[in-house]
Design a protein around this motif. Sequence first.
Motif, PDB file in Angstrom:
ATOM      1  N   LEU A  14     -17.125  11.210  22.408  1.00 53.93           N
ATOM      2  CA  LEU A  14     -18.174  12.211  22.610  1.00 53.93           C
ATOM      3  C   LEU A  14     -19.362  11.613  23.361  1.00 53.93           C
ATOM      4  N   ARG A  15     -19.759  10.418  22.984  1.00 45.09           N
ATOM      5  CA  ARG A  15     -20.884   9.757  23.662  1.00 45.09           C
ATOM      6  C   ARG A  15     -20.512   9.417  25.103  1.00 45.09           C
TER       7      ARG A  15
ATOM      8  N   ARG B 113     -16.148  10.151  17.927  1.00 42.57           N
ATOM      9  CA  ARG B 113     -17.594   9.972  18.171  1.00 42.57           C
ATOM     10  C   ARG B 113     -17.842   9.129  19.417  1.00 42.57           C
ATOM     11  N   ARG B 114     -17.081   8.054  19.560  1.00 38.65           N
ATOM     12  CA  ARG B 114     -17.244   7.202  20.734  1.00 38.65           C
ATOM     13  C   ARG B 114     -16.934   7.963  22.013  1.00 38.65           C
TER      14      ARG B 114
ATOM     15  N   GLY C   9     -12.462  10.233  13.036  1.00 39.42           N
ATOM     16  CA  GLY C   9     -13.798  10.581  13.525  1.00 39.42           C
ATOM     17  C   GLY C   9     -14.472   9.491  14.334  1.00 39.42           C
ATOM     18  N   ARG C  10     -14.214   8.221  14.011  1.00 38.19           N
ATOM     19  CA  ARG C  10     -14.913   7.128  14.703  1.00 38.19           C
ATOM     20  C   ARG C  10     -14.589   7.122  16.187  1.00 38.19           C
TER      21      ARG C  10
ATOM     22  N   GLU D 140     -21.420  15.616  15.469  1.00 32.97           N
ATOM     23  CA  GLU D 140     -21.333  14.400  14.657  1.00 32.97           C
ATOM     24  C   GLU D 140     -21.757  14.680  13.218  1.00 32.97           C
TER      25      GLU D 140
ATOM     26  N   ASP E 292     -19.568  14.317   9.819  1.00 33.30           N
ATOM     27  CA  ASP E 292     -20.033  13.545   8.661  1.00 33.30           C
ATOM     28  C   ASP E 292     -20.128  14.405   7.415  1.00 33.30           C
TER      29      ASP E 292
ATOM     30  N   VAL F  47     -23.817  17.346  20.800  1.00 30.42           N
ATOM     31  CA  VAL F  47     -23.004  16.247  20.282  1.00 30.42           C
ATOM     32  C   VAL F  47     -23.507  15.802  18.917  1.00 30.42           C
ATOM     33  N   GLU F  48     -24.810  15.736  18.751  1.00 29.53           N
ATOM     34  CA  GLU F  48     -25.371  15.318  17.461  1.00 29.53           C
ATOM     35  C   GLU F  48     -25.009  16.324  16.362  1.00 29.53           C
TER      36      GLU F  48
END
Length: 240
Positions: A211-212, A208-209, A204-205, A233, A237, A229-230
Motif C-alpha cells: 500500500l505504501r 501494508r508495505r 496484513g504486513r 491500515e 488493525d 491508505v491510513e
Amino acid sequence: MTVKAALGTQAAATRFLNVGGKASVAGTDDSAEMACATDMAETAPIVFHLVYEDAAGNVSQRIVTVRKIETGPSGPLLLCFCHLRQRARRFSLDRVLEVFDVSTGQVHGDPTSFFLSHPLLAIAESHEDRAIRLCADDLTILTVVGAADGRFDPDEQDQLLIHVFDRYEDGALDEDLLRGRLSLLTPDYASFFNSLSRVRPEDGRLLRRSLRRMVDADGQIDPAELVFVETIEARLDGTR
C-alpha cells in the motif's frame, strides 16, 4: 469407447430434435472467436447438448464432444468437436445457457459450475492462476487505492506485479502473462470492502508495505490518497 461416443451423440441428437426441431438456428457460419486453430481427433466420449449464445446474441443448439477446458483471457473455454459444423470449435463457458449431460440424462442450468466441477474435465491450474487467486483480495484493495486519484499509472501497475511475486512462493511465474491478467482487474467499491474484510492478519504486513509503495509509485504524494491508505491500515488493525 467409439460405441459409447456414438450412443452419446445419438442421445444428444434426440434431445436436439425434441427441443429445437430439425435444424439449428445457427444458419450462418460461426464467428471467428469460436474457431479452433486445428481440428481435434475424435477420442473422448464426453458428449453434451448445449444451448449457446454467441457474442452477437445468436442462440443455437449444438451437439459437442468436449475435449478439454482451457482458461482464456475472458474466462474458461470449452474446446469441442461440434457435430453441427463437423469441425473443432471453441465455446466461451459463460455463454453456455444450458447443458444436457447425455451420460446421466440431466439438464443443468448452471453450465459453468457443472463443467468446472466435472471430474474428467478439470482445468490444470497454472501458477499464474493460483497466484492471482491467492492474492485476489490484496489485488482488489491495491487496485482501488492506485486508482483513487482518478488514474492508474504504469508504475502503480508494476506494484501489483511486485506484490504477487512477493507473496507467491509455489513456482515460477510468467511476468508477461501475469501482467496481462492483472491489466484486466476492474474492482468496484463493493468488492473492495468485501476484500478488506477478508484479509487475514498474517497477510496484513505485506499488504501494508505494498500500500505504501502504491502511494509512492507515481512520485507524487497525494494527501487524500495517504489518508485513504491510513484508513485501510486502521481497518486491517481492527481499530476502525
